[in-house]
Design an enzyme around this catalytic site. Structure first.
Site, short mmCIF file in Angstrom:
data_model
loop_
_atom_site.label_atom_id
_atom_site.label_comp_id
_atom_site.label_asym_id
_atom_site.label_seq_id
_atom_site.Cartn_x
_atom_site.Cartn_y
_atom_site.Cartn_z
N GLU A 57 0.83 -1.22 0.00
CA GLU A 57 0.00 0.00 0.00
C GLU A 57 0.86 1.27 0.00
O GLU A 57 0.49 2.27 -0.59
CB GLU A 57 -0.95 -0.01 1.20
CG GLU A 57 -2.06 -1.06 1.04
CD GLU A 57 -2.95 -1.17 2.27
OE1 GLU A 57 -2.40 -1.48 3.35
OE2 GLU A 57 -4.16 -0.94 2.16
N GLU A 108 -4.08 -9.32 3.71
CA GLU A 108 -4.87 -9.05 4.92
C GLU A 108 -6.05 -10.00 5.08
O GLU A 108 -6.43 -10.37 6.19
CB GLU A 108 -5.38 -7.60 4.91
CG GLU A 108 -4.31 -6.55 5.16
CD GLU A 108 -3.55 -6.13 3.93
OE1 GLU A 108 -3.68 -6.80 2.87
OE2 GLU A 108 -2.82 -5.14 3.99
N1 COA Z 1 4.28 -8.03 11.65
C1 COA Z 1 5.01 -8.47 12.68
N2 COA Z 1 5.88 -9.50 12.60
C2 COA Z 1 6.01 -10.09 11.39
C3 COA Z 1 5.27 -9.67 10.27
C4 COA Z 1 4.38 -8.59 10.42
N3 COA Z 1 3.67 -8.09 9.40
N4 COA Z 1 5.60 -10.44 9.23
C5 COA Z 1 6.52 -11.33 9.68
N5 COA Z 1 6.76 -11.10 10.99
C6 COA Z 1 7.73 -11.79 11.83
C7 COA Z 1 7.42 -13.27 11.97
O1 COA Z 1 6.52 -13.49 13.04
C8 COA Z 1 8.79 -13.85 12.24
O2 COA Z 1 9.09 -13.58 13.59
P1 COA Z 1 9.94 -14.65 14.44
O3 COA Z 1 11.25 -14.75 13.74
O4 COA Z 1 10.00 -14.02 15.80
O5 COA Z 1 9.14 -15.92 14.41
C9 COA Z 1 9.71 -12.97 11.40
O6 COA Z 1 8.98 -11.75 11.15
C10 COA Z 1 10.09 -13.56 10.06
O7 COA Z 1 8.91 -13.97 9.40
P2 COA Z 1 8.80 -15.39 8.67
O8 COA Z 1 7.40 -15.54 8.20
O9 COA Z 1 9.36 -16.44 9.53
O10 COA Z 1 9.82 -15.17 7.45
P3 COA Z 1 9.65 -15.59 5.94
O11 COA Z 1 10.86 -15.08 5.25
O12 COA Z 1 9.29 -17.03 5.86
O13 COA Z 1 8.39 -14.79 5.36
C11 COA Z 1 6.99 -12.90 4.93
C12 COA Z 1 8.41 -13.40 5.27
C13 COA Z 1 7.02 -11.41 4.97
C14 COA Z 1 6.59 -13.38 3.53
C15 COA Z 1 5.98 -13.48 5.95
O14 COA Z 1 6.47 -13.23 7.25
C16 COA Z 1 4.61 -12.92 5.88
O15 COA Z 1 3.81 -13.34 5.07
N6 COA Z 1 4.28 -11.95 6.77
C17 COA Z 1 2.95 -11.43 6.93
C18 COA Z 1 2.68 -10.40 5.91
C19 COA Z 1 1.29 -9.83 6.12
O16 COA Z 1 0.33 -10.54 6.31
N7 COA Z 1 1.19 -8.51 6.04
C20 COA Z 1 -0.02 -7.83 6.17
C21 COA Z 1 -0.26 -7.47 7.56
S1 COA Z 1 -1.86 -6.75 7.71
#
Ligand code: COA
Length: 703
Positions: A111, A131
């Site tokens: 966004e 989301e």
């Molecule tokens: N807010 C807070 N913490 C987040 C986060 C977010 N949006 N996205 C990831 N994290 C944290 C995870 O909990 C993890 O924490 P940990 O190491 O303490 O367990 C760390 O960041 C790494 O994330 P992880 O998912 O293990 O890494 P990855 O490389 O496999 O994947 C992403 C990275 C970004 C693709 C994945 O974390 C993801 O899909 N995140 C959510 C994105 C999302 O839904 N955003 C919209 C929010 S409304």
């Protein structure tokens, strides 16, 4: 402003003549928490007041562009500035702003990019608005800006699927403007220069008129109601997108209200619990530390389970030696693996090249001795202790020192199996769920003597196989099947006492389960439960009311479910038939059994059914936590989400239990106990929680 300035801990700027760079550096995923929002707002204000700056380029440090809102802030009081306000500020910047996307630009991250005036993506990046997967909708302009850039259909697809879109596709649809190679800061500098040179066009997204088609919106809404009837946020997503024909300030208000509506729902809390739970299960000491190298795996048993496990390993690129005793069994195993891999290709999960590479890594063998060079053996033969002990005794003499010996047993005592070897430290349980190449759960069962590096290797393997590894201690059925055995009884009592199998299935499907327990039984094969009941007949607790009469009589007719064409339901053409029809003869069996036992059928409402079934599940789940079979409540929750089709939006049985509350649960159990005081007993842990007002979530925090 100085050439380089640290605005706060996570935002820095550089001014290089007419070009200003803003960098977000908030590891691990540059989430847009309060400090990022404050820093960005400050940086844009400062740079807009810096006379020489003609263009601003925004990029991120580390492994990815921002992955969106800091999910840990959800449910807490909002702190200003909000992300929508910061994005409006960016969009209205008098100086053009270009964003540089690398890694994954997700949610609020994407966004941010949509609110800038041009988007340059680095090859290999992905964008998305996930989301909806968290029970929310894009709440910082995504529902208004994406359709303005790409049109309605693509925007609806991205918002409703939550999928990560490869940037090449995003470029094609107009969501990004250019695709390049390079490091984020270099790309940012180059892109900014192109804006100055006039070779990269910039425009404000809010000033674009969205393509609008009411028919597309109506059809999408109807599709959502049909496809995800339980979910609230997809409907709200469509409602918000439907406002993109309004002036953006109005559209953003509609989006905000829809976002707040979603934020209030238990579904949002359940889905976010699932997001963190999936990660929490391996965030434990047992999963960390040194591991053993696994270059080749041996799988013993070419049945459905062994073939599924082999398929899973092959897809992950690990060579597999598959062992069977007779060539017929081996050929069947190879055929099943081929079918599994072909299925993955036809579902778009695997390319045909990868399928061929996977098949080339399969080494079928009739010689158990050929396991002498593998690093891990997974035994997947039938559930008989004698057989398993014999196999493990042989493996002990065949396998090289340091090789890990795993049993895929679903309930047997892993310590007893380990005792048949001279190296119990190398033995553990790796309990896969069928079909093993599809189901994501892996129970990692710790024997009393399992070595720390063997256990950690189990978790590392789960990760390689893209599975969710959950630690379990030895007991009959470990976490999942032990709980299932308990609430399975409840389903049987409900039918014995008055409900029909179809009513039970319907009530639970309405609650959100993908399939009711009788449909699951038909799918898995009713003979499995029949064998278990026979096996346990001698040790059955006489004080416990027997619940198996109906299922026994069904099995005595040779009706084992789908594979025999009938079970609780009738299946016209074996496995592939559509919606099943209730088996009328089962209704007759039920009447006969009730008559034999002198049971007068009661009326159960659908709510009664769900309450009893869920309470039974919670009771045994609480005991599993109480006696340490599961480390924490969240481990039980993830077992059910990834292995038992539990509705993800409800977070898992113990997350759901917290929504009812321990005191209410105790009251329920005590009321049910008036009918059957042996089956319905309050676990001590629940009674304690009712007394002190604590929750399973509290236990997760402590754990
Ligand atoms: N807010 C807070 N913490 C987040 C986060 C977010 N949006 N996205 C990831 N994290 C944290 C995870 O909990 C993890 O924490 P940990 O190491 O303490 O367990 C760390 O960041 C790494 O994330 P992880 O998912 O293990 O890494 P990855 O490389 O496999 O994947 C992403 C990275 C970004 C693709 C994945 O974390 C993801 O899909 N995140 C959510 C994105 C999302 O839904 N955003 C919209 C929010 S409304």
């Amino acid at each position: 402003m100085a050439d380089g300035a640290q605005v706060n801990d996570v935002i820095s700027t550089e001014v290089l003549g007419e070009i200003a760079l803003i960098c977000i550096d908030n590891p691990p995923v540059n989430a847009t928490g309060l400090a990022v929002r404050e820093g960005l707002s400050q940086a844009f204000a400062d740079l807009n007041a810096t006379a020489e700056v003609k263009v601003i380029a925004l990029y991120c440090a580390g492994r990815t562009f921002t992955a969106g809102a800091d999910i840990r802030e959800f449910g807490k009081p909002p702190r200003q500035p909000s992300l929508p306000d910061v994005l409006n500020q960016i969009e209205q910047s008098a100086i053009p702003v270009v964003s540089v996307i690398h890694g994954t630009a997700l949610g609020g991250g994407f966004e941010i990019a949509l609110a800038t005036h041009a988007r340059v993506a680095i090859k290999g990046a992905k964008v998305g608005l996930p989301e909806v997967l968290l029970g929310l909708l894009p709440g910082a302009g995504g529902t208004q800006r994406l359709p303005r850039l790409t049109g309605l259909s693509f925007a609806l697809d991205v918002i409703l699927s939550g999928r990560q879109v490869p940037v090449a596709e995003a470029l094609d649809k107009g969501a990004v403007d250019r695709l390049v190679e390079g490091a984020p800061r270099d790309v940012a500098l180059a892109a900014a220069q192109q804006v100055i040179d006039g070779t990269l066009a910039t425009r404000r997204t809010d000033l674009i008129e969205a393509e609008y088609d009411r028919a597309v919106l109506d059809a999408t809404l109807a599709g959502v109601r049909q496809k995800t009837p339980h979910l609230f946020s997809p409907i709200k997503c469509v409602e918000a997108v439907a406002a993109c024909n309004l002036p953006i300030t109005e559209g953003l208000k509609v989006e905000r209200q829809a976002f707040l509506d979603c934020m209030e729902t238990p579904q949002r809390a359940g889905l976010i619990h699932a997001f963190f739970g999936e990660r929490a299960v391996s965030n434990i000491a047992e999963a960390k530390g040194p591991t053993r190298d696994i270059a080749k795996i041996g799988v013993i048993g070419g049945g459905t389970m062994g073939s599924g496990i082999a398929t899973s390993c092959l897809i992950a690129g690990i060579p597999v030696r598959l062992i069977e005793v007779a060539s017929e069994g081996l050929q069947r195993g190879i055929a099943t693996i081929t079918k599994n891999l072909d299925g993955a290709v036809s579902r778009g999960k695997l390319s045909s090249d990868k399928r061929d590479a996977a098949m080339a890594m399969l080494e079928p063998s009739l010689q158990m001795e050929s396991l002498s060079d593998v690093d891990l053996v997974i035994e997947a033969v039938f559930e008989q202790m004698d057989v398993k002990k014999e196999i493990f005794g042989k493996l002990d003499t065949i396998c090289k020192p340091g090789a890990i010996l795993a049993s895929n047993t679903s309930y047997l005592d892993v310590d007893e199996i380990a005792a048949s070897t001279s190296r119990p430290g190398d033995v553990l349980g790796l309990h896969f769920f069928s079909p093993a190449h599809v189901m994501r759960l892996l129970e990692i069962v710790q024997g009393k003597q399992t070595a720390a590096d063997v256990l950690a290797t189990g978790f590392a393997l789960a990760k390689r196989l893209k599975k969710v590894g959950v630690l379990a201690q030895v007991c009959d059925g470990f976490i999942g099947n032990r709980i299932l055995a308990h609430y399975g009884l409840c389903a049987a009592y409900l039918v014995l006492d008055g409900a029909s199998p179809q009513q039970v299935d319907r009530a639970l499907e309405d609650f959100g389960f993908a399939m009711g327990p009788h449909k699951v039984g038909d799918l898995a094969g009713l003979d499995i439960g029949w064998m278990t009941r026979k096996r346990k007949a001698e040790t059955r607790d006489p004080a416990q009311r027997y619940a198996g009469d109906i299922a026994d009589r069904i099995c005595e007719n040779g009706w084992f479910g789908r594979k025999t064409g009938q079970g609780y339901y009738l299946y016209d053409s074996g496995y592939d038939s559509g919606a099943p029809v209730p088996n009328p003869e089962v209704a007759e069996i039920i009447d006969a059994v009730r008559a034999d036992k002198g049971i007068t059928p009661q009326d159960f409402t659908d709510d009664d059914i769900v309450d009893r079934y869920m309470t039974a599940m919670i009771v045994e789940a609480a005991r599993v936590v109480e006696d340490g079979t599961a480390k924490r409540p969240v481990d039980v929750d993830m077992v059910f989400l990834f292995g038992y089709g539990f509705p993800r939006f409800r977070g898992g049985p113990l997350h759901y239990a917290d929504t009812i509350g321990a005191a209410a649960l105790v009251a329920r159990i005590e009321a049910y106990a008036a009918e059957d005081a042996h089956y319905w007993q309050v676990p001590d842990i629940l009674r304690k929680m009712a007394a002190d007002g604590s929750t399973f979530a509290d236990l997760n925090k402590e754990g």
